[in-house]
Design an enzyme around this catalytic site. Structure first.
Site, short mmCIF file in Angstrom:
data_model
loop_
_atom_site.label_atom_id
_atom_site.label_comp_id
_atom_site.label_asym_id
_atom_site.label_seq_id
_atom_site.Cartn_x
_atom_site.Cartn_y
_atom_site.Cartn_z
CE LYS A 261 -3.34 2.59 2.85
NZ LYS A 261 -4.33 2.58 3.95
CG ASP A 266 -5.63 7.88 4.69
OD1 ASP A 266 -6.52 8.58 4.15
OD2 ASP A 266 -5.87 6.84 5.34
CE LYS A 273 -6.77 8.59 8.11
NZ LYS A 273 -7.47 7.46 8.75
CG ASP A 285 -2.10 5.04 5.00
OD1 ASP A 285 -2.02 3.92 5.53
OD2 ASP A 285 -3.14 5.48 4.48
CG ASP A 344 -10.13 7.52 6.56
OD1 ASP A 344 -9.05 7.46 5.94
OD2 ASP A 344 -10.22 7.70 7.79
CD GLU A 346 -6.78 5.42 2.38
OE1 GLU A 346 -7.79 5.54 3.11
OE2 GLU A 346 -5.68 5.02 2.80
NE ARG A 348 -11.10 -0.94 3.20
CZ ARG A 348 -11.77 -1.21 4.31
NH1 ARG A 348 -12.95 -1.80 4.27
NH2 ARG A 348 -11.24 -0.90 5.49
N1 BES Z 1 -4.53 4.31 6.81
C1 BES Z 1 -5.69 4.03 7.54
C2 BES Z 1 -5.50 2.94 8.59
C3 BES Z 1 -4.62 3.28 9.75
C4 BES Z 1 -5.20 3.77 10.90
C5 BES Z 1 -3.27 3.06 9.72
C6 BES Z 1 -4.40 4.05 11.99
C7 BES Z 1 -2.47 3.34 10.82
C8 BES Z 1 -3.04 3.83 11.95
C9 BES Z 1 -6.81 3.57 6.61
O1 BES Z 1 -6.79 4.10 5.34
C10 BES Z 1 -8.10 3.99 7.24
O2 BES Z 1 -8.33 5.16 7.33
N2 BES Z 1 -8.89 3.02 7.66
C11 BES Z 1 -10.13 3.29 8.29
C12 BES Z 1 -11.15 2.35 7.71
C13 BES Z 1 -12.56 2.70 8.09
C14 BES Z 1 -12.96 3.98 7.41
C15 BES Z 1 -13.45 1.57 7.68
C16 BES Z 1 -9.94 3.03 9.79
O3 BES Z 1 -9.21 2.11 10.15
O4 BES Z 1 -10.50 3.79 10.57
ZN ZN Z 2 -4.95 4.71 4.65
MN MN Z 3 -7.83 5.98 5.25
#
Ligand code: BES
Ligand code: ZN
Ligand code: MN
Length: 491
Positions: A261, A266, A273, A285, A344, A346, A348
């Site tokens: 990834k 992000d 966020k 990220d 968010d 993104e 995937r």
């Molecule tokens: N990059 C984040 C995941 C992440 C969170 C990495 C904290 C490191 C620390 C990912 O893109 C994300 O934002 N995931 C969301 C998914 C949700 C919207 C279903 C998450 O984990 O909150």
């Molecule tokens: Zn992310």
């Molecule tokens: Mn995200």
């Protein structure tokens, strides 16, 4: 800093600092250590052990000055815990503890003598060199001044392991990969961008003779990568789809692919966020892509008889007037339609097109690494990555590679029932489900984009970063994944 295995016995070694590893209960000196103490140290070692009540407990240590008239000026004793519980990583961590102390004590020539793991001098040497190199690596690129830090040792002699030039070379190659990954993750999003990630791939290709293909936005459009491009569409920076290939001389034993990834930042997109979300850490990220490029650098040096493809769909997740709207429907390159109910989620989306692209290469196995979900951090904490795979054989291969690398993974379920939460009324499926089991639904989402190639998904959102120094990890980026990937490729 130079590593050597001089092949001389402990008795013939001289230098500033001797680092000794002890299992619990081994404080009764025997073998070469007892001879060393008798003949060279005049009993100082036994005295130090008794006076400091050193028992070899894990994480314990003792330092002592012997004196400049002795061929060995200082002693550093490191506890390794119980012999029966020891793994290769016990030695790697012990070496890290020992070398930090030797450095603090301003030792320039350091000798290291540890018990062997499973009587395997080559594996032991590799672990020691890794532990020492990674503990001593410090990233001061963004400091205008470095004040008063001790300089690292100049020469490190690994003793009682025979001559191990190959193990040293292997460990050095791996560590260069880990350090590249650490530096990519640690650098902020104004310095590591999709453009610079592509340049890093270019540099690796040039240095070690790998093939490189960069797909620009138009190329990705032609391939129908609507999911990846949806994420990329609000950024001022162009997306870069990176495909780096290592081919061995002669017929490859296996063909493998590593996808990382590569979100260089992000923001969350329009589902931005909020406060307390850790948005300021979202430069990390691209940790999956850092592990992929770090492995490429190591593989380029180690030259195994395996073909390896490294794939990164690099972009930022930003906001602007032409950002994806929550609710948009995207079509991925396998024709699947996705309702983006949360911008968010993104990672995937970018991985979806990367998986479809990679499967077409006809490899024997695919691994993806991603800082994919906060849910995985909640489930497994900061030290352990989640592992998902429908294929037991490849899951076992990672289990084995992890036991050598010391990086921790825990296999998680691909619970099909949870897919219900991803159903969409308008498209084939949504990109997010309910909060419970969020790391699992993310894995199930990725699975929609792999048809039949054995595949493993690693969620590294926790271990990509360390909040405090521990063992060979310093505070900050860990370079997580590289050591396991390289072990997997070369085994
Ligand atoms: N990059 C984040 C995941 C992440 C969170 C990495 C904290 C490191 C620390 C990912 O893109 C994300 O934002 N995931 C969301 C998914 C949700 C919207 C279903 C998450 O984990 O909150
Ligand atoms: Zn992310
Ligand atoms: Mn995200």
């Amino acid at each position: 800093m130079e590593f050597q295995t001089p092949g001389t016995s402990l008795l013939d070694w001289s230098g500033d600092g001797l680092v000794l590893g002890f299992f619990q209960g081994d404080q009764q000196l025997s073998g070469p250590l007892s001879t060393l103490d008798e003949k060279i140290l005049g009993g100082t070692l036994a005295e130090v052990i008794a006076e400091t009540e050193f028992e070899g407990k894990p994480g314990s240590s003792t330092t002592a000055r012997v004196g400049s008239k002795s061929p060995i000026h200082k002693l550093v004793l490191v506890g390794l815990g119980e012999r029966d519980k020891a793994t290769l990583d016990t030695l790697r961590r012990g070496a890290a503890v020992g070398i930090r102390l030797a450095k603090q004590n301003r030792c320039k020539q350091v000798g290291v003598a540890f018990p062997l793991f499973n009587d395997d001098a080559a594996l032991t040497t590799q672990a020691l060199v890794e532990g020492i190199t990674l503990a001593l690596h410090q990233d001061v690129r963004f400091k205008s001044e470095t004040n008063g830090e001790a300089k690292p040792p100049e020469r490190i002699d690994l003793l009682e392991v025979g001559s191990q030039p190959e193990a040293i070379t292997k460990a050095k190659g791996i560590c260069e990969g880990v350090i590249l990954a650490r530096e990519l993750v640690a650098a902020p999003a104004n310095l590591v961008t999709p453009i610079t990630l592509a340049e890093t791939a270019q540099q690796i290709a040039q240095d070690y003779g790998l093939e490189l293909e960069i797909l620009e936005r138009e190329d990705c459009e032609k391939l129908g990568m609507g999911a990846f491009l949806g994420v990329a569409q609000a950024s001022e920076l162009p997306p870069k789809f990176i495909h780096l290939t290592y081919k061995p001389v002669g017929e490859p034993r296996r063909k493998l692919a590593i996808i990382g990834k590569g979100l260089t930042f992000d923001s969350g997109g329009l589902n931005i966020k909020g406060a307390g979300s850790g948005i300021e850490m979202m430069k990390t990220d691209m940790g999956g892509s850092a592990a992929a490029l770090g492995s490429a650098k190591a593989v380029g040096q180690l030259k195994p008889d395996v073909e390896v493809h490294f794939v990164v769909a690099a972009t930022e997740n930003m906001i602007s007037g032409h950002a994806m709207h929550p609710g948009d429907i995207l079509t991925a390159s396998n024709g699947k339609t996705i309702e983006v109910n949360n911008t968010d989620a993104e990672g995937r989306l970018t991985l979806a097109d990367a998986l479809v692209f990679t499967e077409k290469l006809g490899v024997d196995a695919i691994v993806d690494l991603a800082t994919l979900t906060g849910a995985c951090v909640i489930a497994l904490g900061d030290d352990i990555a989640g592992l998902w795979s429908p294929n037991d054989e490849i899951a076992e291969q990672f289990d084995k590679a992890s036991s050598v690398s010391g990086e921790k993974f825990w296999r998680m379920p691909l619970e099909e029932k949870y897919w219900d939460g991803m159903k969409s009324g308008v498209a084939d499926f949504k990109n997010t489900g309910p909060r419970p089991g969020g790391a699992i639904t993310a894995a199930l989402f990725l699975k929609q984009f792999v048809k039949e190639t054995p595949w493993v998904h690693l969620d590294i959102a926790g271990p990509v970063w360390a909040d405090k120094e521990s063992g060979y990890n310093n505070t900050g980026a860990t370079g997580f994944g590289v050591r396991t990937l390289v072990n997997w490729v070369t085994s």
